[in-house]
Design an enzyme around this catalytic site. Structure first.
Site, PDB file in Angstrom:
ATOM      1  N   ASP A  13     -41.872  27.114   5.002  1.00 38.24           N
ATOM      2  CA  ASP A  13     -41.445  26.229   3.867  1.00 38.24           C
ATOM      3  C   ASP A  13     -42.172  24.932   3.517  1.00 38.24           C
ATOM      4  O   ASP A  13     -41.458  24.355   3.019  1.00 38.24           O
ATOM      5  CB  ASP A  13     -39.911  26.230   4.120  1.00 38.24           C
ATOM      6  CG  ASP A  13     -39.314  27.600   4.089  1.00 38.24           C
ATOM      7  OD1 ASP A  13     -39.812  28.629   3.754  1.00 38.24           O
ATOM      8  OD2 ASP A  13     -38.187  27.491   4.791  1.00 38.24           O
ATOM      9  N   GLY A  15     -44.150  24.456   1.735  1.00 39.91           N
ATOM     10  CA  GLY A  15     -44.541  24.196   0.128  1.00 39.91           C
ATOM     11  C   GLY A  15     -46.238  25.039   0.043  1.00 39.91           C
ATOM     12  O   GLY A  15     -46.873  24.725  -0.890  1.00 39.91           O
ATOM     13  N   LYS A  16     -46.467  26.080   0.913  1.00 32.56           N
ATOM     14  CA  LYS A  16     -47.625  26.849   1.120  1.00 32.56           C
ATOM     15  C   LYS A  16     -47.746  27.570  -0.432  1.00 32.56           C
ATOM     16  O   LYS A  16     -48.930  27.361  -1.104  1.00 32.56           O
ATOM     17  CB  LYS A  16     -47.687  27.870   2.034  1.00 32.56           C
ATOM     18  CG  LYS A  16     -47.481  27.237   3.327  1.00 32.56           C
ATOM     19  CD  LYS A  16     -47.406  28.381   4.444  1.00 32.56           C
ATOM     20  CE  LYS A  16     -46.309  29.265   4.485  1.00 32.56           C
ATOM     21  NZ  LYS A  16     -44.827  28.348   4.676  1.00 32.56           N
ATOM     22  N   GLY A  17     -46.899  28.121  -0.962  1.00 33.62           N
ATOM     23  CA  GLY A  17     -46.707  28.580  -2.198  1.00 33.62           C
ATOM     24  C   GLY A  17     -47.409  27.906  -3.281  1.00 33.62           C
ATOM     25  O   GLY A  17     -47.954  28.099  -4.053  1.00 33.62           O
ATOM     26  N   ASN A  38     -39.806  38.287   4.469  1.00 36.66           N
ATOM     27  CA  ASN A  38     -39.213  37.206   5.325  1.00 36.66           C
ATOM     28  C   ASN A  38     -39.669  35.843   4.391  1.00 36.66           C
ATOM     29  O   ASN A  38     -39.090  34.801   4.374  1.00 36.66           O
ATOM     30  CB  ASN A  38     -39.189  37.008   6.903  1.00 36.66           C
ATOM     31  CG  ASN A  38     -40.871  37.194   7.159  1.00 36.66           C
ATOM     32  OD1 ASN A  38     -41.648  37.632   6.414  1.00 36.66           O
ATOM     33  ND2 ASN A  38     -40.936  36.912   8.423  1.00 36.66           N
ATOM     34  N   GLN A 211     -44.881  31.853   6.793  1.00 32.45           N
ATOM     35  CA  GLN A 211     -44.300  31.247   8.017  1.00 32.45           C
ATOM     36  C   GLN A 211     -45.032  30.045   8.440  1.00 32.45           C
ATOM     37  O   GLN A 211     -45.702  29.510   7.599  1.00 32.45           O
ATOM     38  CB  GLN A 211     -43.819  32.134   8.998  1.00 32.45           C
ATOM     39  CG  GLN A 211     -42.823  33.182   8.927  1.00 32.45           C
ATOM     40  CD  GLN A 211     -43.342  34.325   8.240  1.00 32.45           C
ATOM     41  OE1 GLN A 211     -44.347  34.965   8.436  1.00 32.45           O
ATOM     42  NE2 GLN A 211     -42.654  34.641   7.031  1.00 32.45           N
ATOM     43  N   THR A 226     -40.782  33.953  14.521  1.00 29.59           N
ATOM     44  CA  THR A 226     -40.991  35.350  13.788  1.00 29.59           C
ATOM     45  C   THR A 226     -41.826  36.190  14.570  1.00 29.59           C
ATOM     46  O   THR A 226     -42.240  35.902  15.819  1.00 29.59           O
ATOM     47  CB  THR A 226     -41.371  35.366  12.342  1.00 29.59           C
ATOM     48  OG1 THR A 226     -41.225  36.271  11.637  1.00 29.59           O
ATOM     49  CG2 THR A 226     -43.196  34.597  12.263  1.00 29.59           C
ATOM     50  N   THR A 288     -33.345  33.683   1.621  1.00 29.74           N
ATOM     51  CA  THR A 288     -31.913  33.766   2.194  1.00 29.74           C
ATOM     52  C   THR A 288     -30.737  32.667   1.568  1.00 29.74           C
ATOM     53  O   THR A 288     -29.672  33.110   1.394  1.00 29.74           O
ATOM     54  CB  THR A 288     -31.706  33.652   3.727  1.00 29.74           C
ATOM     55  OG1 THR A 288     -31.986  32.238   4.039  1.00 29.74           O
ATOM     56  CG2 THR A 288     -32.460  34.845   4.367  1.00 29.74           C
ATOM     57  N   GLY A 289     -31.451  31.747   0.865  1.00 32.40           N
ATOM     58  CA  GLY A 289     -30.563  30.597   0.322  1.00 32.40           C
ATOM     59  C   GLY A 289     -29.734  29.790   1.292  1.00 32.40           C
ATOM     60  O   GLY A 289     -29.066  28.703   1.012  1.00 32.40           O
ATOM     61  N   LEU A 319     -43.824  14.550  -0.722  1.00 34.88           N
ATOM     62  CA  LEU A 319     -43.961  13.041  -0.474  1.00 34.88           C
ATOM     63  C   LEU A 319     -42.454  12.259  -1.278  1.00 34.88           C
ATOM     64  O   LEU A 319     -42.007  11.490  -1.048  1.00 34.88           O
ATOM     65  CB  LEU A 319     -45.198  12.326  -0.937  1.00 34.88           C
ATOM     66  CG  LEU A 319     -45.563  10.746  -0.568  1.00 34.88           C
ATOM     67  CD1 LEU A 319     -45.408  10.682   0.669  1.00 34.88           C
ATOM     68  CD2 LEU A 319     -46.413  10.176  -1.526  1.00 34.88           C
ATOM     69  N   SER A 400     -48.709  16.336  -2.560  1.00 42.33           N
ATOM     70  CA  SER A 400     -47.851  17.032  -3.781  1.00 42.33           C
ATOM     71  C   SER A 400     -46.672  15.848  -3.877  1.00 42.33           C
ATOM     72  O   SER A 400     -46.103  15.380  -2.855  1.00 42.33           O
ATOM     73  CB  SER A 400     -47.749  18.256  -3.120  1.00 42.33           C
ATOM     74  OG  SER A 400     -46.623  18.904  -4.031  1.00 42.33           O
TER      75      SER A 400
HETATM   76  P1  GDP Z   1     -43.367  27.927   1.323  1.00 38.63           P
HETATM   77  O1  GDP Z   1     -42.607  29.081   2.006  1.00 38.63           O
HETATM   78  O2  GDP Z   1     -44.285  27.278   2.466  1.00 38.63           O
HETATM   79  O3  GDP Z   1     -44.159  28.440   0.302  1.00 38.63           O
HETATM   80  O4  GDP Z   1     -42.242  26.875   0.664  1.00 38.63           O
HETATM   81  P2  GDP Z   1     -40.951  27.201  -0.154  1.00 38.63           P
HETATM   82  O5  GDP Z   1     -41.465  27.583  -1.223  1.00 38.63           O
HETATM   83  O6  GDP Z   1     -40.189  28.073   0.549  1.00 38.63           O
HETATM   84  O7  GDP Z   1     -40.358  25.820   0.037  1.00 38.63           O
HETATM   85  C1  GDP Z   1     -40.896  24.643  -0.571  1.00 38.63           C
HETATM   86  C2  GDP Z   1     -39.976  24.214  -1.616  1.00 38.63           C
HETATM   87  O8  GDP Z   1     -40.364  22.881  -2.000  1.00 38.63           O
HETATM   88  C3  GDP Z   1     -40.012  24.959  -2.953  1.00 38.63           C
HETATM   89  O9  GDP Z   1     -38.850  24.784  -3.444  1.00 38.63           O
HETATM   90  C4  GDP Z   1     -40.999  24.215  -3.945  1.00 38.63           C
HETATM   91  O10 GDP Z   1     -40.856  24.539  -5.129  1.00 38.63           O
HETATM   92  C5  GDP Z   1     -40.784  22.862  -3.286  1.00 38.63           C
HETATM   93  N1  GDP Z   1     -42.018  22.073  -3.381  1.00 38.63           N
HETATM   94  C6  GDP Z   1     -43.195  22.194  -3.183  1.00 38.63           C
HETATM   95  N2  GDP Z   1     -43.905  21.128  -3.021  1.00 38.63           N
HETATM   96  C7  GDP Z   1     -43.106  20.093  -3.433  1.00 38.63           C
HETATM   97  C8  GDP Z   1     -43.346  18.754  -3.711  1.00 38.63           C
HETATM   98  O11 GDP Z   1     -44.333  17.828  -3.541  1.00 38.63           O
HETATM   99  N3  GDP Z   1     -42.226  17.927  -4.062  1.00 38.63           N
HETATM  100  C9  GDP Z   1     -40.933  18.497  -4.201  1.00 38.63           C
HETATM  101  N4  GDP Z   1     -39.971  17.876  -4.549  1.00 38.63           N
HETATM  102  N5  GDP Z   1     -40.738  19.860  -4.081  1.00 38.63           N
HETATM  103  C10 GDP Z   1     -41.854  20.670  -3.880  1.00 38.63           C
HETATM  104  P1  IMO Z   2     -42.286  31.078   4.646  1.00 40.85           P
HETATM  105  O1  IMO Z   2     -43.337  31.720   4.398  1.00 40.85           O
HETATM  106  C1  IMO Z   2     -38.889  29.554   7.232  1.00 40.85           C
HETATM  107  C2  IMO Z   2     -37.667  31.948  10.367  1.00 40.85           C
HETATM  108  C3  IMO Z   2     -36.252  32.751  10.107  1.00 40.85           C
HETATM  109  C4  IMO Z   2     -35.798  32.933  11.700  1.00 40.85           C
HETATM  110  C5  IMO Z   2     -37.193  33.210  12.578  1.00 40.85           C
HETATM  111  C6  IMO Z   2     -37.111  34.787  12.528  1.00 40.85           C
HETATM  112  O2  IMO Z   2     -41.418  31.090   3.336  1.00 40.85           O
HETATM  113  O3  IMO Z   2     -42.663  29.770   4.989  1.00 40.85           O
HETATM  114  P2  IMO Z   2     -37.512  36.648  10.905  1.00 40.85           P
HETATM  115  O4  IMO Z   2     -36.501  37.210   9.765  1.00 40.85           O
HETATM  116  O5  IMO Z   2     -38.943  36.375  10.501  1.00 40.85           O
HETATM  117  O6  IMO Z   2     -37.479  37.662  12.180  1.00 40.85           O
HETATM  118  O7  IMO Z   2     -36.842  35.491  11.307  1.00 40.85           O
HETATM  119  O8  IMO Z   2     -38.081  32.822  11.466  1.00 40.85           O
HETATM  120  N1  IMO Z   2     -38.407  32.352   9.142  1.00 40.85           N
HETATM  121  C7  IMO Z   2     -38.932  31.388   8.134  1.00 40.85           C
HETATM  122  N2  IMO Z   2     -38.166  30.118   8.034  1.00 40.85           N
HETATM  123  N3  IMO Z   2     -40.061  29.922   6.152  1.00 40.85           N
HETATM  124  C8  IMO Z   2     -40.154  31.345   6.385  1.00 40.85           C
HETATM  125  O9  IMO Z   2     -41.321  32.002   5.522  1.00 40.85           O
HETATM  126  C9  IMO Z   2     -39.613  32.129   7.277  1.00 40.85           C
HETATM  127  N4  IMO Z   2     -39.904  33.471   7.706  1.00 40.85           N
HETATM  128  C10 IMO Z   2     -39.024  33.553   8.804  1.00 40.85           C
HETATM  129  O10 IMO Z   2     -35.293  31.784   9.567  1.00 40.85           O
HETATM  130  O11 IMO Z   2     -35.508  31.516  12.110  1.00 40.85           O
HETATM  131 MG    MG Z   3     -40.612  29.700   2.045  1.00 39.32          MG
END
Ligand code: GDP
Ligand code: IMO
Ligand code: MG
Length: 412
Positions: A13, A15-17, A38, A211, A226, A288-289, A319, A400
């Site tokens: 999480d 912010g890869k996306g 996941n 991940q 994971t 998962t929220g 940032l 970012s």
């Molecule tokens: P990923 O799994 O690495 O792609 O990251 P997620 O999408 O799960 O979580 C990143 C969250 O941070 C998302 O809700 C993005 O919209 C948000 N996000 C990404 N970059 C930024 C940023 O620079 N500032 C803020 N405020 N939110 C960001």
């Molecule tokens: P993205 O790609 C954050 C975590 C789960 C748990 C552990 C194992 O969005 O960054 P799993 O369901 O993979 O067997 O769970 O890994 N986990 C993540 N945490 N971002 C993810 O993906 C995750 N994918 C799995 O919360 O701790």
């Molecule tokens: Mg994510």
């Protein structure tokens, strides 16, 4: 254009996306190589939010080849949902899915849920671990198995018997999966051949890590990880592309730390500051929220992740989430049994014994969300970034400052 790997440097999480969507415009192929649904990769454009779980995050550009490599575990019904939500937006994804992808079966999800009751990892309960377990145990079922109904059903039956699961019926699962397969089989191919041909044709490839390094089954905070390799080696095993074609590695890190699920997190903040980061950063799992645990940045783990992945430059995200903090801490060293470490110790860390040592930075107390150039950022935020990069020993290429595609600062 050189090929680029994008890898998470923390617990996912990062912010890869967002970063992948931002950079994808320059690449011909966007490739997932591990994990499954996941993952939750969020992309925000014009106040619209799209979360990708399986389809690569470059899907919003119309002309990209979107590849799901053999290292990914696929839940076909999730994949179809994602395809149809893209179609609802008027996008026909140009997908290529490896026939070697292992399938997530309904019983994998049931096993994942059941295991969580005795061995609490805090998984996403998407069946990821059990699907990879079957892969390694050589009893997994791949997409190509769907070409032969009898074989397919036989494999399901055997696996159900092995696990002592009686609440699922092989015929019913086979019916359901064959129906789903009809709708995706047009995308299924030998993605290894496709990608190696693309390389010969001098096309450019962006590898999309899911991940993060600290969730890697080999290098993460085991067993709280994971079941795949989100680190650089996962690209070779998860696509069939040799390492010489991975030219650069962009490590993505937040300006602080988060983690979802159980497991060690030395810099976790359990009080008001942590709650503040969660609220300002909207730190709730994209899949998962669940509320994400929040804490200060942890440099020893980042250095470790950079070394493992051979990171060549860094994207720092979120940032802006620190904008209103009068002071910000960064863990620069670990104290373990009285001994000081600047990097994660070589031997397996007993995470309970880690005491983070912090350096404190003055906050900037200004909005950064609309800033377009690094030199226009508040001085204290530039000091924060520059100091961090100095400690890591790698330069920053992207900053970012918001979730929208255009809230991105490129650094020369
Ligand atoms: P990923 O799994 O690495 O792609 O990251 P997620 O999408 O799960 O979580 C990143 C969250 O941070 C998302 O809700 C993005 O919209 C948000 N996000 C990404 N970059 C930024 C940023 O620079 N500032 C803020 N405020 N939110 C960001
Ligand atoms: P993205 O790609 C954050 C975590 C789960 C748990 C552990 C194992 O969005 O960054 P799993 O369901 O993979 O067997 O769970 O890994 N986990 C993540 N945490 N971002 C993810 O993906 C995750 N994918 C799995 O919360 O701790
Ligand atoms: Mg994510």
């Amino acid at each position: 254009m050189d090929n680029l790997a994008i890898i998470g440097l923390q617990w996912g999480d990062e912010g890869k996306g967002k970063i992948i969507d931002y950079l994808a415009k320059e690449y011909d192929y966007i490739v997932r190589f591990q994990g499954g649904n996941n993952a939750g990769h969020t992309v925000n454009i014009d106040k619209r939010e799209i979360i990708f779980h399986l389809i690569p995050s470059g899907a919003l550009y119309s002309n990209k080849h979107l590849v799901i490599g053999n290292g990914v575990v696929v839940n076909p019904s999730v994949l179809l949902e994602e395809i149809s939500s893209l179609r609802n937006m008027g996008i026909e994804p140009n997908l290529h899915i490896s026939y070697r992808c292992h399938l997530i079966m309904p019983y994998h999800i049931a096993i994942d849920e059941r295991r969580e009751k005795t061995q609490k990892i805090g998984t996403t309960k998407r069946g990821i671990g059990p699907a990879y377990t079957d892969k390694i145990a050589r009893c997994g079922i791949v997409l190509a198995d769907l070409l032969d109904r009898e074989e397919f059903e036989g494999k399901i039956r055997k696996n159900l018997e092995k696990e002592g699961i009686s609440e699922f019926y092989p015929e019913k699962i086979a019916d359901e999966y064959l129906l789903l397969f009809e709708k995706i089989k047009c995308f299924v191919c030998d993605t290894r051949v496709l990608l190696n041909k693309a390389i010969l044709e001098k096309k450019s490839i962006l590898f999309e890590g899911a991940q993060g390094t600290l969730l890697d089954v080999d290098f993460g905070t085991y067993p709280y990880v994971t079941s795949s390799n989100p680190t650089i080696g996962g690209i070779c095993t998860g696509t069939g592309i040799p390492p010489k074609y991975i030219d650069n590695t962009l490590g993505v890190m937040k300006a602080y730390s988060t983690r979802v699920g159980e497991g060690p997190f030395p810099t976790e903040l359990k009080g008001d500051i942590g709650n503040g980061l969660r609220i300002k950063g909207k730190e709730y799992g994209a899949t998962t929220g669940r509320p994400r645990r929040c804490g200060w940045l942890d440099i020893p783990t980042i250095k470790y992740s950079c070394e493992i992945n051979g990171v060549t430059s860094i994207a720092i995200t979120k940032l802006d989430v620190l904008d209103k903090l009068p002071s910000i801490k960064v863990c620069t060293k670990y104290k373990i049994k009285g001994e000081i470490f600047e990097e994660i110790p070589q031997s397996i860390v007993n995470w309970d014994e880690v005491e983070p040592l912090y350096e404190e930075f003055t906050g900037w107390m200004e909005d950064t969300q609309n800033i377009k150039k690094k030199e226009d950022l508040p001085k204290a935020s530039r000091v924060y970034i520059d100091k961090i990069m100095e400690m890591i020993g790698i330069s920053v290429s992207i900053i970012s400052v918001g979730s929208e595609r255009n809230q991105t600062i490129e650094v020369e």
